[in-house]
Every structure is written in C-alpha cells, then in structure tokens.
Design an enzyme around this catalytic site. Structure first.
Site, mmCIF file in Angstrom:
data_model
loop_
_atom_site.group_PDB
_atom_site.id
_atom_site.type_symbol
_atom_site.label_atom_id
_atom_site.label_comp_id
_atom_site.label_asym_id
_atom_site.label_seq_id
_atom_site.Cartn_x
_atom_site.Cartn_y
_atom_site.Cartn_z
ATOM 1 N N ASN A 9 5.802 -2.274 -49.272
ATOM 2 C CA ASN A 9 5.356 -2.568 -47.906
ATOM 3 C C ASN A 9 3.830 -2.548 -47.896
ATOM 4 O OD1 ASN A 9 4.809 -2.694 -45.199
ATOM 5 N ND2 ASN A 9 5.586 -0.634 -44.722
ATOM 6 N N LYS A 11 1.910 -3.375 -45.546
ATOM 7 C CA LYS A 11 1.393 -3.064 -44.198
ATOM 8 C C LYS A 11 0.294 -4.071 -43.816
ATOM 9 C CE LYS A 11 2.456 1.740 -45.029
ATOM 10 N NZ LYS A 11 2.453 3.072 -44.465
ATOM 11 N N HIS A 95 10.366 0.482 -39.005
ATOM 12 C CA HIS A 95 9.392 1.333 -39.699
ATOM 13 C C HIS A 95 8.783 2.311 -38.690
ATOM 14 C CE1 HIS A 95 5.853 2.625 -41.881
ATOM 15 N NE2 HIS A 95 6.444 2.197 -42.981
ATOM 16 N N GLU A 97 5.901 3.255 -38.187
ATOM 17 C CA GLU A 97 4.662 2.796 -37.534
ATOM 18 C C GLU A 97 4.988 1.849 -36.382
ATOM 19 O OE1 GLU A 97 2.754 1.544 -41.151
ATOM 20 O OE2 GLU A 97 2.591 3.638 -41.757
ATOM 21 N N GLU A 167 12.782 7.416 -44.584
ATOM 22 C CA GLU A 167 11.339 7.634 -44.681
ATOM 23 C C GLU A 167 10.937 8.760 -43.728
ATOM 24 O OE1 GLU A 167 9.192 4.042 -46.344
ATOM 25 O OE2 GLU A 167 9.330 3.677 -44.206
ATOM 26 N N GLY A 173 2.298 8.021 -46.027
ATOM 27 C CA GLY A 173 0.850 7.892 -46.091
ATOM 28 C C GLY A 173 0.104 9.224 -46.108
ATOM 29 N N SER A 213 5.081 8.451 -49.578
ATOM 30 C CA SER A 213 4.166 8.876 -50.634
ATOM 31 C C SER A 213 4.794 8.818 -52.031
ATOM 32 C CB SER A 213 3.600 10.271 -50.332
ATOM 33 O OG SER A 213 2.835 10.241 -49.145
HETATM 34 C C1 PEP Z 1 5.810 3.071 -45.972
HETATM 35 O O1 PEP Z 1 4.913 2.620 -45.284
HETATM 36 O O2 PEP Z 1 6.945 2.607 -45.868
HETATM 37 C C2 PEP Z 1 5.491 4.151 -46.898
HETATM 38 C C3 PEP Z 1 6.469 4.783 -47.457
HETATM 39 O O3 PEP Z 1 4.154 4.428 -47.103
HETATM 40 P P1 PEP Z 1 3.535 5.383 -48.244
HETATM 41 O O4 PEP Z 1 4.244 5.053 -49.527
HETATM 42 O O5 PEP Z 1 2.099 5.050 -48.267
HETATM 43 O O6 PEP Z 1 3.810 6.787 -47.820
#
Ligand code: PEP
Length: 253
Positions: A9, A11, A95, A97, A167, A173, A213
């Site tokens: 992803n 983003k 997601h 976000e 997630e 992040g 992460s």
């Molecule tokens: C994501 O945005 O789906 C995600 C898991 O981000 P990150 O790997 O940066 O934590």
C-alpha cells in the site's frame, strides 16, 4: 493450502518519477513463485495507468479505495465501473486511514465492499482495533463489528474474492509491530468468525493477512504463524526491503 498474499500500500506517496523508479528497481525485479505467493501493489490513482503498462506480469495492481456511489454526478470520486473498465483487479477498502480521516464507518466499508465485489473486483478488506480499544480488552468486539458489517452485505460465494487484512491501528506506521503471538491470536479469532458466520469453505480458503509496521526484519517470524497468510505493507513497500518481505512469504513453506 492457501496461497500467501503480499500487498504493498503506497498510500499518498511518490511523484511519478519515484513511482517509476520503485517499479523499475524493486517491483520488476521481484522473483517469486506465483503458485505460492500473490503480490499486488497499490499506487495513487493518477499513477495507475503508467504502473499497469510497465509492471511485471506477476505483480497485480490494486487501488487504495473505490467509491460508494456509481458513475454519475459525484465530483471527485472513482466508481467501481471505472475501476473495472481499466481492468484493475484489486481494491483496498476500510483502511484505518480511510476510517479515521474520511469518516468511513463499518456500514460504509460493508457497502463499498459489496459494490466492488458486484463488479468482480477482489477486495482487501481491512479491520483492526485502536490502541485504547485493545487496552480496554475490546479487540475482538471491534473486529467482530467490522466483519459483521461486511457480512451483512455479502452472499457466502462473494467471500472467495475477499482477503481480510488485520491491521491493528496502533501498529500502522508506528514502528510498533504486533508480536507474532498477538497477530496469531487475532487471526485465529477472525478464522473462527469465518467458520461460524460464513462457513467451512470460507474458513479454510480465506486469506487473512497482517499489516502494521511489517518490515524485512520481522516478516519471516510473523509468517510462521498458522493463521497468517501474508502481509499488507505500507512504509516498507516503498523501499527495497519489500523484496525481502515477498521472499519471506515465498520461502515460508
Ligand atoms: C498500511 O498502511 O496498511 C500499513 C500497514 O502501513 P505500515 O506498514 O507503514 O505500518
């Protein structure tokens, strides 16, 4: 045996030159067995046509969102008809976000998922708890409500086109990854929910991927968990280490 799934992803990152460089130097150099691992990357909408034209054939393209509404007078939206028209196979929905910054409720995510599936798109459906919810012991309750809202909209057959992405919001992040045990505990809960709410076929066949992460340093440990079928990767998907994450899935069994 479920095929692993690794999603990148991207983003709202990258200029077109940066996306081109990422494709040329990392994505098009990925080597993996497509019988073992499915890989998809999600650029910003504007970069999708270039990515589609230039990406290696073993890596699929995903969108990061699609609309709740169909074609018509919906300024600023991209509808599922238009996604299908460009032959984009995957879309990420729900997601955290999108939930946090754009007001997407469980109900909206459920409806978007059905609309996307109605147009034969495959969906990475994201679920996950916030830190305060985990600390209050509400993790499974929150995830169950997110899954129930999707279930309300789907027929059993449609689940074959869904990958569930667990997630935890506190891990996205932040550099704070769920431990393999924490991830497995929730993945096992989701698998149990699939069995009791959708059926044995969905329990056995649905991929449940972990996001939060994930890096080349922790991927190999996480993937050993029995109910973890791959990753949704954010920050590390923009870097060369993404190749090691794909390799961790490729080499896992
Ligand atoms: C994501 O945005 O789906 C995600 C898991 O981000 P990150 O790997 O940066 O934590």
């Amino acid at each position: 045996m479920r095929r692993y799934f690794v999603g990148g992803n991207w983003k709202c990152n990258n200029t077109i030159a940066q996306t081109q460089s990422l494709i040329n130097t990392v994505i098009n150099k990925l080597v993996f067995d497509v019988n073992k691992v499915e890989v998809a990357v999600a650029p910003i909408f504007l970069h999708v046509p270039w990515v589609q034209a230039n990406i290696q054939k073993n890596v699929q393209v995903a969108l990061q969102n699609s609309s709740l509404t169909k074609v018509g007078a919906y300024t600023g939206e991209i509808s599922v008809e238009q996604v299908k028209d460009l032959a984009i196979p995957w879309v990420i929905l729900g997601h955290s976000e999108r939930r946090q910054y754009y007001g997407e409720t469980n109900e909206i995510v459920g409806k978007k998922t059905r609309i996307a599936l109605d147009y034969q798109l495959s969906v990475m459906a994201c679920v996950g708890e916030k830190l305060a919810e985990r600390e209050a012991g509400q993790t499974t309750q929150v995830i169950q409500a997110q899954l129930d809202a999707i279930k309300k909209e789907l027929t059993t057959a449609l689940w074959s086109k869904v990958v569930v992405a667990y997630e935890p919001v506190w891990a996205i992040g932040t550099g704070r990854t769920a431990t393999p045990e924490q991830a497995q505990e929730v993945h096992a809960f989701i698998r149990g929910w699939l069995k009791s709410q959708i059926g044995t076929q969905a329990e056995q066949a649905t991929r449940i991927i972990y996001g939060g992460s994930v890096t080349e340093k922790n991927a190999a440990d996480l993937i050993k968990q029995p109910d973890l079928d791959g990753f949704l990767v954010g920050g590390a998907a923009l870097k060369p280490g993404f190749a090691d994450i794909v390799a961790a899935a490729n080499d896992a069994r």
